[in-house]
Scaffold this active site. Sequence first.
Site, PDB file in Angstrom:
ATOM      1  CG  HIS A 104      -0.121   0.219   2.520  1.00  0.00           C
ATOM      2  ND1 HIS A 104       0.647  -0.778   3.086  1.00  0.00           N
ATOM      3  CD2 HIS A 104       0.041   1.308   3.308  1.00  0.00           C
ATOM      4  CE1 HIS A 104       1.233  -0.321   4.165  1.00  0.00           C
ATOM      5  NE2 HIS A 104       0.897   0.953   4.337  1.00  0.00           N
ATOM      6  CG  ASP A 106       1.807   5.044   4.782  1.00  0.00           C
ATOM      7  OD1 ASP A 106       1.375   3.882   4.913  1.00  0.00           O
ATOM      8  OD2 ASP A 106       2.958   5.376   5.121  1.00  0.00           O
ATOM      9  CG  HIS A 255       5.172   1.035   2.773  1.00  0.00           C
ATOM     10  ND1 HIS A 255       4.632   2.202   2.293  1.00  0.00           N
ATOM     11  CD2 HIS A 255       4.651   0.873   4.025  1.00  0.00           C
ATOM     12  CE1 HIS A 255       3.831   2.732   3.203  1.00  0.00           C
ATOM     13  NE2 HIS A 255       3.812   1.946   4.263  1.00  0.00           N
ATOM     14  NE  ARG A 271       2.354   6.205   8.762  1.00  0.00           N
ATOM     15  CZ  ARG A 271       1.270   5.598   8.260  1.00  0.00           C
ATOM     16  NH1 ARG A 271       1.302   4.311   7.966  1.00  0.00           N
ATOM     17  NH2 ARG A 271       0.160   6.263   8.048  1.00  0.00           N
TER      18      ARG A 271
END
Length: 284
Positions: A104, A106, A255, A271
Site C-alpha cells: 500500500h 499510506d 510498501h 510513524r
Amino acid sequence: MKFRKLSHALGAEVCDVDITQPMSEAQFGEIYRAFLDNGILLLRGQRCTREHHIEFSRRFGELDNHDALPRDRNSDYHELLMVTNAPNADGSPGEGRYTGRQWHSDMSFTSHPSLGSLLRAVKIPDVGGDTQFANMTAAYDALSDGMKKLIAGLHGIHMSGTRKIASADVGSQRISEQVRINPPIAQPVVRVHPETGRKALYLGEKVKRFDGMTEEESRPLIEYLNRHATKPEFVYRHQWRQDDILVWDNRCTMHQALGDFDETQLRHMERTTVLGSASGYVVA
Ligand code: SIN
C-alpha cells in the site's frame, strides 16, 4: 552531507546525521533533494524523543493528525501513529499489530493521500520484522506503451478496511468504524508526482476494482500490475535496526510490513505522516 545507495531499486542512507541537532535550511534542502531522488531515506542511530521525531517530520510538510485512523494514533500525540504488536493495558491484543501488512501507499484511502511517512524503530524483534518498498516510478516506466495507454484513464478504488487481519477480527467494530470514517476513494492508477513531474503507478492491495468495472473484471489487471511493481528489480527490503528512521515518498513508492517475525516479541514502531495534496473522489 554524505549519502549511500541502499539498493539498485531505490533508497539512500543519509550518513552522519543527527536529527536532535540543529540543521540549517541548506542541509535540510540536501536531504529533501535526496528524498525526491531516491524515494526512501534511511537515518540510522537516531536516539531521539517523540518531540524530536515530530519536529523533524514537520520539515517535510504539514503533519496528519490521523483522524482517519483514530484508534491507532497516540492519545497524547495525534501526529504519531502506533504501529505495534504491544498488547493493550488490559492484556487484549493491540490494535496496530496488522498495520501495513498489505502492499500500500499510506492514506491512499483518504482524499489527501500522504506525501511521505517517517517511521521510527523504537523496539524491534531479534530477527525479522522487515519492510519492503517498491519503486512505482520505475515500475511504471518499464510498462509497454500499450499498457500505459490502457491504464491511463483508470481509477482504482482504495478501501481502508482491507488489511490482513485474523478471521476473528473480520466484521469487528474496529473495521466497520474505519470504513464508516473512510468511504471508498477512487484514485488515478497513474499519478504525476507534483515535484518531480514523473509518472508513477498508484495501486496496491487495498484496491479491489477499478471505478466503472466489477471486481471480476478488474482483478486480473490489478494483480498483474501489483505483481509487476513488486518484482525484485523494483524492490528494496529493509532490515530494521533499533533507532532507525526511514522516510519514504508515498507518491512514488508503496510498501509492505512483512510480519516475518516471532509475534511473541515486541515490534514497536512509531510513524508520522506528512499530508499530501488533494486527490481522488469518493465512490458511492
Ligand atoms: C506502515 O505501513 O506504515 C508500517 C510499515 C511497517 O510496520 O513496517
